[in-house]
Write an enzyme that holds these catalytic residues in place. Structure first.
Site, short mmCIF file in Angstrom:
data_model
loop_
_atom_site.label_atom_id
_atom_site.label_comp_id
_atom_site.label_asym_id
_atom_site.label_seq_id
_atom_site.Cartn_x
_atom_site.Cartn_y
_atom_site.Cartn_z
N GLN A 1 45.94 27.26 35.50
CA GLN A 1 45.56 28.28 35.97
C GLN A 1 45.62 29.19 35.41
OE1 GLN A 1 42.83 28.69 39.18
NE2 GLN A 1 42.27 30.49 38.72
N ASP B 1 37.89 21.81 32.72
CA ASP B 1 37.97 23.67 32.43
C ASP B 1 37.06 24.03 31.22
OD1 ASP B 1 38.37 24.94 34.50
OD2 ASP B 1 40.31 25.47 33.96
N LYS C 1 41.21 24.60 45.47
CA LYS C 1 41.14 23.37 44.74
C LYS C 1 41.92 22.66 45.54
CE LYS C 1 40.03 26.22 40.43
NZ LYS C 1 40.65 26.88 39.78
N1 GUN Z 1 40.49 31.88 35.73
C1 GUN Z 1 39.20 32.66 36.51
N2 GUN Z 1 38.35 31.47 36.27
C2 GUN Z 1 39.61 30.59 36.21
C3 GUN Z 1 38.92 29.27 35.48
O1 GUN Z 1 37.85 29.05 36.23
N3 GUN Z 1 39.50 28.10 35.26
C4 GUN Z 1 41.04 28.36 35.34
N4 GUN Z 1 41.65 27.20 34.55
N5 GUN Z 1 41.48 30.09 35.63
C5 GUN Z 1 40.27 30.86 35.83
#
Ligand code: GUN
Length: 297
Positions: free
Chosen positions: A97, A120, A53
């Protein structure tokens, strides 16, 4: 007949290329899109995702801040950090995350993020907006699935979509997005889960089968209708002594067998995975467009 292999990497690169000029325009106007990523603990998969990211922000010219906190971080400290990020003008998107360490209440954390910065799409306000068909930020992996279908000409409109899995991150939102009366959606949707009886009978009716259950090679060729489009959201690490690391990534679909039955299929890796980050970038740019007063949502 061998299925068309849907190249998520190429499609995500196309989306990211489309975003570069938009990021440049917004930056010149004084509204450079900014993303804050927060990682708590040392989960190896999460570390890889967070690194990707950050890298993607750099490549596209977004401003980014990354916070790597130890797995002993008190919940209150994380909440205080979110409060600070909520107030920061230069931050358009906040991503915490998941999964979080057990001592931290995930729901409480997601609720604390300003819904206007929730790129998200996990805040209940944004989940609600998605459900009523007035979305602001759609969750990244589910909207990546939709984008893949649309950009490869497999529009789900009027089709029977069967979703395997009911997680809040993938199963429920992907089903919700695809059933909306909207462009690139408008499907008849069935959700299967761990208590569903005779799963194969249902999956065999799918025009589009979305697998998101986290079980390696769960979907076998006899579960798929000839000519179906198969989207594999699974990311499972299995033992493989023939590789250097001793492990290998596989999806929820038995790719080698199913590709002889389906008309189109996503590989793992290189299918849905890269789309998640592209959609996160897209959401962050959208948030900056809202900040710039260019979009009213
Ligand atoms: N963990 C697995 N997929 C995701 C996601 O799309 N966003 C976040 N914040 N954590 C994750």
């Amino acid at each position: 007949m061998v299925a068309e292999i849907i190249d998520g990497k190429a499609i995500s690169e196309q989306i990211r290329a489309e975003l570069v000029s938009e990021v440049k325009r917004l930056t010149e106007k004084g509204f450079r899109p900014g993303l804050a990523v927060v990682l708590v603990g040392e989960n190896p998969a999460s570390q890889v995702y967070v690194g990707k990211k950050e890298q993607s922000c750099e490549e596209l010219g977004l401003y980014s801040e990354c916070y790597r906190l130890t797995d002993k971080t008190p919940e209150e400290e994380l909440l205080t950090l979110i409060d600070t990020l909520n107030k920061k003008e230069e931050i358009d998107g906040i991503l915490v995350q998941l999964p979080l360490p057990k001592h931290i209440n995930e729901e409480k954390v997601l609720l604390r993020i300003d819904p206007d910065k929730d790129v998200d799409g996990f805040h209940p306000v944004n989940v609600g907006r998605m459900c009523i068909g007035n979305p602001r930020f759609l969750p990244c992996t589910p909207s990546g699935v939709q984008e893949l279908l649309v950009r490869t000409g497999h529009n789900p409109d009027g089709k029977h979509v069967v979703v395997l899995g009911r997680s809040n991150i993938v199963g429920k939102p992907v089903a919700n997005i695809l059933l909306q009366k909207a462009k690139g959606a408008n499907a008849t949707v069935t959700i299967c889960h761990s208590a569903t009886k005779n799963i194969a009978e249902i999956t065999k009716q799918a025009d589009v089968l979305v697998a998101a259950i986290g079980k390696p090679k769960f979907v076998t060729a006899d579960m798929v209708k000839p000519g179906a489009v198969v989207i594999d959201v699974g990311v499972n690490r299995i033992e493989d002594k023939s590789t250097k690391s001793g492990t290998r990534l596989v999806g929820d679909v038995d790719f080698e067998a199913v590709k002889n039955v389906a008309s189109a299929i996503t590989p793992v890796p290189g299918g849905v995975g890269p789309m998640t980050i592209a959609m996160l970038m897209k959401n962050t740019v959208k948030s900056a467009q809202i900040r710039a007063g260019e979009l009213k949502i």
